[in-house]
Design a protein around this motif. Structure first.
Motif, PDB file in Angstrom:
ATOM      1  N   THR A 223       0.814  -1.211   0.000  1.00 60.65           N
ATOM      2  CA  THR A 223       0.000   0.000   0.000  1.00 60.65           C
ATOM      3  C   THR A 223       0.852   1.267   0.000  1.00 60.65           C
ATOM      4  O   THR A 223       0.390   2.330  -0.437  1.00 60.65           O
ATOM      5  CB  THR A 223      -0.947   0.017   1.217  1.00 60.65           C
ATOM      6  OG1 THR A 223      -0.172  -0.115   2.420  1.00 60.65           O
ATOM      7  CG2 THR A 223      -1.945  -1.118   1.131  1.00 60.65           C
ATOM      8  N   ALA A 233      -2.947  -5.099  -7.633  1.00 61.65           N
ATOM      9  CA  ALA A 233      -4.406  -4.966  -7.702  1.00 61.65           C
ATOM     10  C   ALA A 233      -4.926  -5.389  -9.076  1.00 61.65           C
ATOM     11  O   ALA A 233      -5.957  -6.070  -9.187  1.00 61.65           O
ATOM     12  CB  ALA A 233      -4.815  -3.520  -7.413  1.00 61.65           C
ATOM     13  N   SER A 364      -3.476 -12.355  -3.344  1.00 56.98           N
ATOM     14  CA  SER A 364      -4.203 -11.577  -4.347  1.00 56.98           C
ATOM     15  C   SER A 364      -4.442 -12.382  -5.614  1.00 56.98           C
ATOM     16  O   SER A 364      -5.513 -12.283  -6.226  1.00 56.98           O
ATOM     17  CB  SER A 364      -3.411 -10.304  -4.689  1.00 56.98           C
ATOM     18  OG  SER A 364      -3.205  -9.519  -3.540  1.00 56.98           O
ATOM     19  N   TRP A 402      -5.997  -0.670 -13.969  1.00 57.09           N
ATOM     20  CA  TRP A 402      -5.184  -0.516 -12.766  1.00 57.09           C
ATOM     21  C   TRP A 402      -3.755  -0.113 -13.114  1.00 57.09           C
ATOM     22  O   TRP A 402      -3.133   0.664 -12.386  1.00 57.09           O
ATOM     23  CB  TRP A 402      -5.158  -1.812 -11.959  1.00 57.09           C
ATOM     24  CG  TRP A 402      -6.415  -2.096 -11.197  1.00 57.09           C
ATOM     25  CD1 TRP A 402      -7.427  -2.928 -11.568  1.00 57.09           C
ATOM     26  CD2 TRP A 402      -6.796  -1.549  -9.937  1.00 57.09           C
ATOM     27  NE1 TRP A 402      -8.420  -2.944 -10.613  1.00 57.09           N
ATOM     28  CE2 TRP A 402      -8.055  -2.108  -9.605  1.00 57.09           C
ATOM     29  CE3 TRP A 402      -6.211  -0.652  -9.046  1.00 57.09           C
ATOM     30  CZ2 TRP A 402      -8.722  -1.785  -8.418  1.00 57.09           C
ATOM     31  CZ3 TRP A 402      -6.866  -0.331  -7.871  1.00 57.09           C
ATOM     32  CH2 TRP A 402      -8.108  -0.892  -7.567  1.00 57.09           C
TER      33      TRP A 402
END
Length: 445
Positions: A223, A233, A364, A402
């Motif tokens: 992050t 992401a 993820s 993204w």
């Protein structure tokens, strides 16, 4: 540079002359052969020997993927504290050998049950998570950063070759040996992989000395670092919606489009052929347009051909041609994306955080897949196959949004060691003006 320029780097195959990488590549390639057998043999054992229905098959898929969702982050935190991750990979191979070998043993003793298969898939999945979170440490120990792209090209080529030859070879073994006994060969591949890893003599990055459990460190780094975060992401979204497509693809191709198993096998083989082409092209694409643009091009190459799948209609030869073209292009795109993105992430992640961040990446990428599978079944039953395929397609295509606004489009080279944080730095220790050596600020070579 021209093709004859003596300053050109040696071709990727030249890496196989280096003992450490050759052993690493051999372990990777051999285990891929076994994986292709498992993909067919365990589900076929459930269907043919235990009369498994749709619900049991759904659970069989779910328990295999569940460890990726639950164990990747804690596994990464544990791996970063270890001095010898290669040893953990060897333990993972031995654990998978024991789990897979238990299936033919139970069958020979007339004791095979669905519960046994559930446990086997879960145990194999758990050891695979451990193997993956340690893998990048060992990869980085056998190659210098300037060869990351070439090394990943060879690994991707092995994966694509297994995807081309594996289904046919696995099906033949299942037919000749029966599903449980075909798994004996799979189990042996894990032993051979462990033997190859055991012969590597390369120094790994030192263990991290983080406080507490370290469970949140990988997420904090992701992050705090915009470009890797956007990439991860995008991969998560692409994986989610691609799983939705893959889950229903066989049913869609057979029921909606009327394809025979033989034609469906031909379509599947095109993914592997596209992957081989992508593995060959990726180092050249990276050298031509730069690492970051290659990642974005891979995203587009993987997702943009997907609308051809729900668009396929008409005479069978046309349907097969459209699906084959789509799968070939997707295979090529995903190979370019994997090779360039993996090389970028191995370079940009600080060595003392590598496994913790890889745990976040594994969650993820693989952890969202059970969600995609459940969505596929729910939406497919409620809306029908073709509308659900369109949902999966649109979601996969939109995942490129993204990475488009990220700084990746300016990255022309791998991040340099000077941009990395100091040893044992936590995400909070990373300079805010250039987090983790933000590769957008790395000059072109």
């Amino acid at each position: 540079m021209s093709a004859a320029d003596p300053r050109d780097p040696p071709p990727p195959a030249g890496l196989l002359r280096e003992r450490g990488f050759r052993l690493y590549w051999s372990a990777h390639s051999i285990s891929l052969v076994g994986d292709e057998i498992t993909i067919l043999a365990i589900p076929l054992a459930a269907v043919l020997l235990l009369d498994a229905g749709p619900a049991e098959m759904g659970w069989l898929t779910a328990v295999a993927l569940l460890p990726s969702l639950l164990l990747s982050i804690p596994g990464g935190a544990w791996a970063d504290r270890q001095a010898n991750r290669r040893r953990a990979m060897i333990v993972s191979d031995l654990g998978r050998f024991a789990a897979v070998a238990s299936v033919p043993l139970a069958y020979a003793m007339d004791a095979l049950t669905m519960t046994h298969l559930y446990v086997t898939e879960c145990v194999v999945g758990a050891f695979t998570v451990l193997f993956r979170v340690c893998n990048h440490h060992v990869y980085a120990s056998v190659l210098t950063p300037d060869r990351y792209v070439d090394g990943n090209s060879l690994l991707s080529g092995s994966r694509s070759a297994a995807a081309v030859a594996g289904p046919g070879a696995g099906g033949g073994l299942v037919q000749v040996l029966t599903a449980p006994f075909a798994l004996v060969l799979d189990a042996v591949t894990y032993l051979v992989s462990a033997l190859c890893l055991g012969r590597i003599r390369a120094a790994e990055a030192p263990p991290a000395r983080h406080r507490g459990t370290g469970l949140t460190d990988g997420l904090r780094w992701v992050t705090a670092n915009r470009d890797p975060g956007l990439l991860i992401a995008g991969v998560a979204m692409l994986s989610l919606f691609n799983t939705l497509l893959v889950t229903l693809f066989v049913l869609y191709a057979t029921d909606e489009l009327g394809l025979s198993p033989g034609l469906l096998g031909l379509v599947f083989a095109m993914v592997g052929l596209g992957g081989l082409a992508g593995a060959y092209l990726a180092p050249r694409v990276v050298r031509r347009i730069g690492l970051g643009p290659a990642i974005i091009a891979g995203f587009a190459g993987f997702s943009l051909p997907l609308p051809l799948v729900p668009l396929a209609d008409g005479p069978t030869p046309l349907v097969v041609a459209v699906l084959a073209a789509s799968q070939f292009a997707c295979g090529c795109g995903v190979a370019v994306m994997d090779i360039s993105a993996n090389s970028y992430l191995i370079a940009v992640i600080p060595p003392t955080l590598r496994s913790r961040v890889m745990g976040v990446i594994q969650t993820s990428n693989f952890g969202v897949r059970p969600v995609g599978a459940v969505l596929a079944g729910t939406l497919g039953a409620a809306l029908g196959l073709r509308p659900t395929m369109w949902i999966g397609t649109v979601g996969a295509v939109l995942s490129v949004l993204w990475v488009l606004p990220s700084g990746l489009r300016y990255v022309t080279a791998l991040p340099t060691a000077s941009g990395a944080p100091p040893p044992d730095a936590t995400p909070a220790d990373t300079p805010a003006d250039n987090p983790a050596g933000n590769p957008a600020k790395v000059p072109a070579e």
